[in-house]
Design a protein around this motif. Sequence first.
Motif, PDB file in Angstrom:
ATOM      1  N   ASN A 145      42.324  44.231  28.157  1.00 34.59           N
ATOM      2  CA  ASN A 145      41.634  42.937  28.285  1.00 34.59           C
ATOM      3  C   ASN A 145      42.447  41.926  29.098  1.00 34.59           C
ATOM      4  O   ASN A 145      42.469  40.734  28.789  1.00 34.59           O
ATOM      5  CB  ASN A 145      41.328  42.374  26.885  1.00 34.59           C
ATOM      6  CG  ASN A 145      40.316  41.234  26.942  1.00 34.59           C
ATOM      7  OD1 ASN A 145      39.381  41.267  27.759  1.00 34.59           O
ATOM      8  ND2 ASN A 145      40.490  40.221  26.108  1.00 34.59           N
ATOM      9  N   THR A 146      43.133  42.425  30.127  1.00 36.77           N
ATOM     10  CA  THR A 146      43.930  41.554  30.983  1.00 36.77           C
ATOM     11  C   THR A 146      43.491  41.759  32.436  1.00 36.77           C
ATOM     12  O   THR A 146      44.110  42.521  33.177  1.00 36.77           O
ATOM     13  CB  THR A 146      45.436  41.879  30.852  1.00 36.77           C
ATOM     14  OG1 THR A 146      45.761  42.054  29.474  1.00 36.77           O
ATOM     15  CG2 THR A 146      46.287  40.773  31.452  1.00 36.77           C
ATOM     16  N   PRO A 147      42.419  41.110  32.870  1.00 36.35           N
ATOM     17  CA  PRO A 147      41.945  41.281  34.253  1.00 36.35           C
ATOM     18  C   PRO A 147      42.934  40.716  35.272  1.00 36.35           C
ATOM     19  O   PRO A 147      43.912  40.050  34.917  1.00 36.35           O
ATOM     20  CB  PRO A 147      40.633  40.491  34.263  1.00 36.35           C
ATOM     21  CG  PRO A 147      40.735  39.549  33.122  1.00 36.35           C
ATOM     22  CD  PRO A 147      41.577  40.209  32.085  1.00 36.35           C
ATOM     23  N   GLN A 148      42.655  40.967  36.540  1.00 33.63           N
ATOM     24  CA  GLN A 148      43.580  40.606  37.615  1.00 33.63           C
ATOM     25  C   GLN A 148      43.949  39.126  37.608  1.00 33.63           C
ATOM     26  O   GLN A 148      45.102  38.767  37.875  1.00 33.63           O
ATOM     27  CB  GLN A 148      42.974  40.984  38.973  1.00 33.63           C
ATOM     28  CG  GLN A 148      42.883  42.480  39.210  1.00 33.63           C
ATOM     29  CD  GLN A 148      44.242  43.131  39.384  1.00 33.63           C
ATOM     30  OE1 GLN A 148      45.206  42.471  39.747  1.00 33.63           O
ATOM     31  NE2 GLN A 148      44.337  44.416  39.095  1.00 33.63           N
ATOM     32  N   ASP A 149      42.994  38.256  37.340  1.00 34.30           N
ATOM     33  CA  ASP A 149      43.268  36.824  37.420  1.00 34.30           C
ATOM     34  C   ASP A 149      43.584  36.200  36.059  1.00 34.30           C
ATOM     35  O   ASP A 149      43.613  34.988  35.912  1.00 34.30           O
ATOM     36  CB  ASP A 149      42.060  36.101  38.036  1.00 34.30           C
ATOM     37  CG  ASP A 149      40.775  36.324  37.236  1.00 34.30           C
ATOM     38  OD1 ASP A 149      40.776  37.211  36.339  1.00 34.30           O
ATOM     39  OD2 ASP A 149      39.786  35.630  37.501  1.00 34.30           O
ATOM     40  N   HIS A 150      43.837  37.043  35.076  1.00 40.60           N
ATOM     41  CA  HIS A 150      44.072  36.528  33.727  1.00 40.60           C
ATOM     42  C   HIS A 150      45.481  35.938  33.636  1.00 40.60           C
ATOM     43  O   HIS A 150      46.447  36.520  34.122  1.00 40.60           O
ATOM     44  CB  HIS A 150      43.909  37.644  32.692  1.00 40.60           C
ATOM     45  CG  HIS A 150      43.672  37.137  31.306  1.00 40.60           C
ATOM     46  ND1 HIS A 150      44.677  36.587  30.537  1.00 40.60           N
ATOM     47  CD2 HIS A 150      42.550  37.093  30.543  1.00 40.60           C
ATOM     48  CE1 HIS A 150      44.186  36.227  29.362  1.00 40.60           C
ATOM     49  NE2 HIS A 150      42.888  36.537  29.335  1.00 40.60           N
ATOM     50  N   PRO A 151      45.621  34.763  33.014  1.00 42.99           N
ATOM     51  CA  PRO A 151      46.952  34.129  32.923  1.00 42.99           C
ATOM     52  C   PRO A 151      47.958  34.940  32.113  1.00 42.99           C
ATOM     53  O   PRO A 151      49.163  34.737  32.260  1.00 42.99           O
ATOM     54  CB  PRO A 151      46.655  32.788  32.236  1.00 42.99           C
ATOM     55  CG  PRO A 151      45.337  32.964  31.571  1.00 42.99           C
ATOM     56  CD  PRO A 151      44.567  33.907  32.438  1.00 42.99           C
ATOM     57  N   ALA A 152      47.502  35.872  31.289  1.00 43.92           N
ATOM     58  CA  ALA A 152      48.440  36.672  30.489  1.00 43.92           C
ATOM     59  C   ALA A 152      49.345  37.509  31.378  1.00 43.92           C
ATOM     60  O   ALA A 152      50.459  37.865  30.983  1.00 43.92           O
ATOM     61  CB  ALA A 152      47.678  37.585  29.536  1.00 43.92           C
ATOM     62  N   ARG A 153      48.912  37.823  32.588  1.00 44.62           N
ATOM     63  CA  ARG A 153      49.761  38.596  33.497  1.00 44.62           C
ATOM     64  C   ARG A 153      51.013  37.798  33.881  1.00 44.62           C
ATOM     65  O   ARG A 153      52.033  38.373  34.230  1.00 44.62           O
ATOM     66  CB  ARG A 153      48.989  38.976  34.757  1.00 44.62           C
ATOM     67  CG  ARG A 153      47.935  40.051  34.524  1.00 44.62           C
ATOM     68  CD  ARG A 153      47.175  40.334  35.811  1.00 44.62           C
ATOM     69  NE  ARG A 153      46.146  41.322  35.604  1.00 44.62           N
ATOM     70  CZ  ARG A 153      46.300  42.631  35.849  1.00 44.62           C
ATOM     71  NH1 ARG A 153      47.459  43.079  36.280  1.00 44.62           N
ATOM     72  NH2 ARG A 153      45.308  43.484  35.645  1.00 44.62           N
TER      73      ARG A 153
END
Length: 340
Positions: A145-153
Amino acid sequence: MKEKLQKIRENAIAEIEKSDGLERLNEVRMAILGKKGELTAVLKGMKEVAPEDRPKVGQWVNETREAIESILEEKKKKLEAEALRLRYESEKIDVTMPAEKNKHGNLHPITQVRNQLIDIFGSMGFEVYEGTEIETDHYNFTALNTPQDHPARDMQDTFYLSPEFLLRTQTSAGQIHVMEAKKPPIKIISPGKVFRSDDDATHSPMFTQMEGLVVDKGITLCDLKGMLDEFVKKIFGKETTTRLRPSYFPFTEPSVEVDVSCFQCGGKGCKLCKGTGWIEVLGAGVVNNKVLEGCNIDTEEYSGFAFGIGIERIAMLKYGINNIKLLFESDLRVLDQIDD
């Protein structure tokens, strides 16, 4: 001839007496009695002696040989006795000296803690899944549940090998592989090395993590709390308790940080717990429905919880180590103190 033999005898005795070792003594023997020795040369010259004198000359030669051989044998015995004495002296053991202590090796603290965790969770019915250290972006981030633009990255500085492949930043990737290959009920732990661009006294670019995952019918946050209570009692002591604080991880909802009551001061407040009575040990939460659905697990029927334990973190707390680098330097002054 008699004077010549006398001179050979005197010279031989002088050389024998000067010999300081068996090797030199043998050289003297060969120079006098060998095939090309002085006395042997006299015997070879007997044909030039008048026939009537040969018996007497032969007798002189034999007497000279016997005298030289007698002195050689006596000197040999002295030199052998001295060589034996020196050997005994060099090999002498003082039985009154303290014996040398042989050190017994033991497992590295990280391996010890890893094995302890596997035994603890194994006693609760968990199976061990070994993941791979090189992962795809999909399994390490997107499927969690961590897409490319997700801040969790941005929370994790990742070592990318290519746009698709990377060194895993978390063993959480293992839960996706397991849920894709196996349908519930699922109860696994996944220990292994993970990699992040982070380096200070409590962080390392490479460290060891253990992911835990349970998926079954009716799993709630209460099940997670009960399991964690059992875990901390076995690793830190029977009086240890846990508390959950709200947090955020993209693959769990709700997410929690897990603290344990300080096992050093009993919750009263000390240097280890920074006066709070509590120590943060791991992150956990209820598996996000999006993660379950991505693995084709029916969220109407199944739910689950997951947790991630930093093994170095547990080792540092358990053994009172204040710098993570001590766990990687193989300093025997540190390792000798740790043996469970």
